[in-house]
Write an enzyme that holds these catalytic residues in place. Structure first.
Site, mmCIF file in Angstrom:
data_model
loop_
_atom_site.group_PDB
_atom_site.id
_atom_site.type_symbol
_atom_site.label_atom_id
_atom_site.label_comp_id
_atom_site.label_asym_id
_atom_site.label_seq_id
_atom_site.Cartn_x
_atom_site.Cartn_y
_atom_site.Cartn_z
ATOM 1 N N GLU A 43 0.817 -1.204 0.000
ATOM 2 C CA GLU A 43 0.000 0.000 0.000
ATOM 3 C C GLU A 43 0.858 1.266 0.000
ATOM 4 O O GLU A 43 1.825 1.376 0.749
ATOM 5 C CB GLU A 43 -0.897 -0.014 1.248
ATOM 6 C CG GLU A 43 -1.830 1.176 1.372
ATOM 7 C CD GLU A 43 -2.568 1.200 2.705
ATOM 8 O OE1 GLU A 43 -3.634 1.828 2.773
ATOM 9 O OE2 GLU A 43 -2.072 0.591 3.677
ATOM 10 N N LYS A 116 -10.441 2.672 -1.466
ATOM 11 C CA LYS A 116 -10.509 1.976 -0.180
ATOM 12 C C LYS A 116 -11.819 2.292 0.540
ATOM 13 O O LYS A 116 -12.161 3.450 0.765
ATOM 14 C CB LYS A 116 -9.303 2.395 0.660
ATOM 15 C CG LYS A 116 -9.142 1.698 2.000
ATOM 16 C CD LYS A 116 -7.817 2.132 2.606
ATOM 17 C CE LYS A 116 -7.519 1.493 3.944
ATOM 18 N NZ LYS A 116 -6.170 1.897 4.436
ATOM 19 N N CYS A 153 -5.616 -2.661 2.758
ATOM 20 C CA CYS A 153 -5.262 -2.562 4.179
ATOM 21 C C CYS A 153 -6.463 -2.754 5.100
ATOM 22 O O CYS A 153 -6.886 -3.877 5.312
ATOM 23 C CB CYS A 153 -4.528 -1.252 4.440
ATOM 24 S SG CYS A 153 -3.554 -1.284 5.971
#
Length: 297
Positions: A43, A116, A153
């Site tokens: 990431e 995300k 993540c």
């Protein structure tokens, strides 16, 4: 047989951005030399993990999806090597910013963009200051080698994310991440917990899973620091780790899966046959009690 070889990479990052890009490219080339066809970079690899601190100047690191130089660089690399590359980057879109990933297919074409969905906020990981919640929804892509799903993540802690991508036909799940020590509690080490949660996603959905984390210690601007614990890994469809990196060494992991065999395993096990979506209303609410309030929250 329909075999695909996947790779996880991990590396340290500093404020020489060109050096970060070169290091990531080197790992991609190493993975390709080892036969990898889909290669995961961690990431936000272009920079240190700037979310330790809330500093307005860091918004200047973001660039739009269209004509993004990092995406263009790694798309060209994907075409050169004939590999698929999920490319994590800091996206500026109008007046807001996202933690995003672009998917470069093996011919260098960009298949799409994912923002995300789950944004954390805690000591040393103050992402809500920088990123708006993603508005793309979970996505999967038909690449040259496999239909893949990619979370970012904090998404990796949510089984709903993995299940949604699996329901959309993802044959392999990928999670680029940046996670390490906790500035507020140096005794807390989540490495094993982090792995086990994602191993559960692989096992519960019967899909291979690839996770890439960074290594090294990065200092914040206000006295904090995070030591990223690496431990990147690849899990098979039962959740067993078939490749694992250590906590500090930069490098590449690979594993090969027969996607026809994993598809047969998935069908045979009955996980998706026996789902009961009509019973899952509590998942549509924040408190488990009022699913009809979720849309208007």
């Amino acid at each position: 047989m329909r075999e695909v070889t996947v790779a996880a990479t991990q590396m340290a990052c500093g404020w020489d951005l060109a050096a970060n890009i070169a290091r990531a490219e080197g790992l991609v080339r190493e993975a390709a030399d080892k036969g990898a066809q889909i290669i995961l970079i961690q990431e936000l690899f272009e920079t240190p993990y700037f979310c330790q601190d809330q500093i307005h100047d860091f918004f200047s690191l973001a660039k739009p999806f269209d004509d993004h130089p990092l995406i263009a660089h790694f798309a060209a690399l994907a075409a050169e090597l004939g590999v698929v590359l999920p490319i994590s980057y800091f996206e500026r879109a109008g007046q807001v910013h996202f933690n995003s990933i672009a998917i470069a297919d093996a011919d260098g074409s960009i298949l799409g963009n994912y923002r995300k969905s789950h944004i954390p906020d805690g000591p040393g990981y103050t992402e809500k200051f920088y990123f708006s919640p993603g508005d793309t929804g979970f996505r999967v892509w038909d690449t040259r080698f496999a239909r893949i799903g990619v979370g970012i993540c904090w998404d990796q802690w949510f089984p709903e994310c993995a299940r949604s991508m699996a329901l959309m036909g993802a044959e392999i799940l990928f999670y680029p991440t940046a996670i390490g020590s906790e500035p507020h509690d140096p005794t807390l080490d989540s490495a094993a917990h982090w792995q086990r949660v994602m191993q559960g996603h692989a096992g519960a959905n019967l899909v291979p899973l690839v996770a890439s984390n960074r290594v090294g210690t990065e200092a914040g601007r206000h006295g904090t620091s995070i030591t990223f614990y690496g431990s990147s890994f690849i899990a098979d469809p039962t959740g067993a780790k078939v490749a694992e990196a250590d906590r500090a060494t930069e490098g590449v992991l690979t594993a090969t899966f027969d996607l026809n065999a994993t598809a047969h395993q998935r069908r045979s096990w009955g996980i998706f046959r026996d789902r009961r979506p009509e019973l899952y209303d509590p998942v549509l609410s924040l408190d488990g009690a009022n699913p009809h309030a979720a849309a208007g929250y």
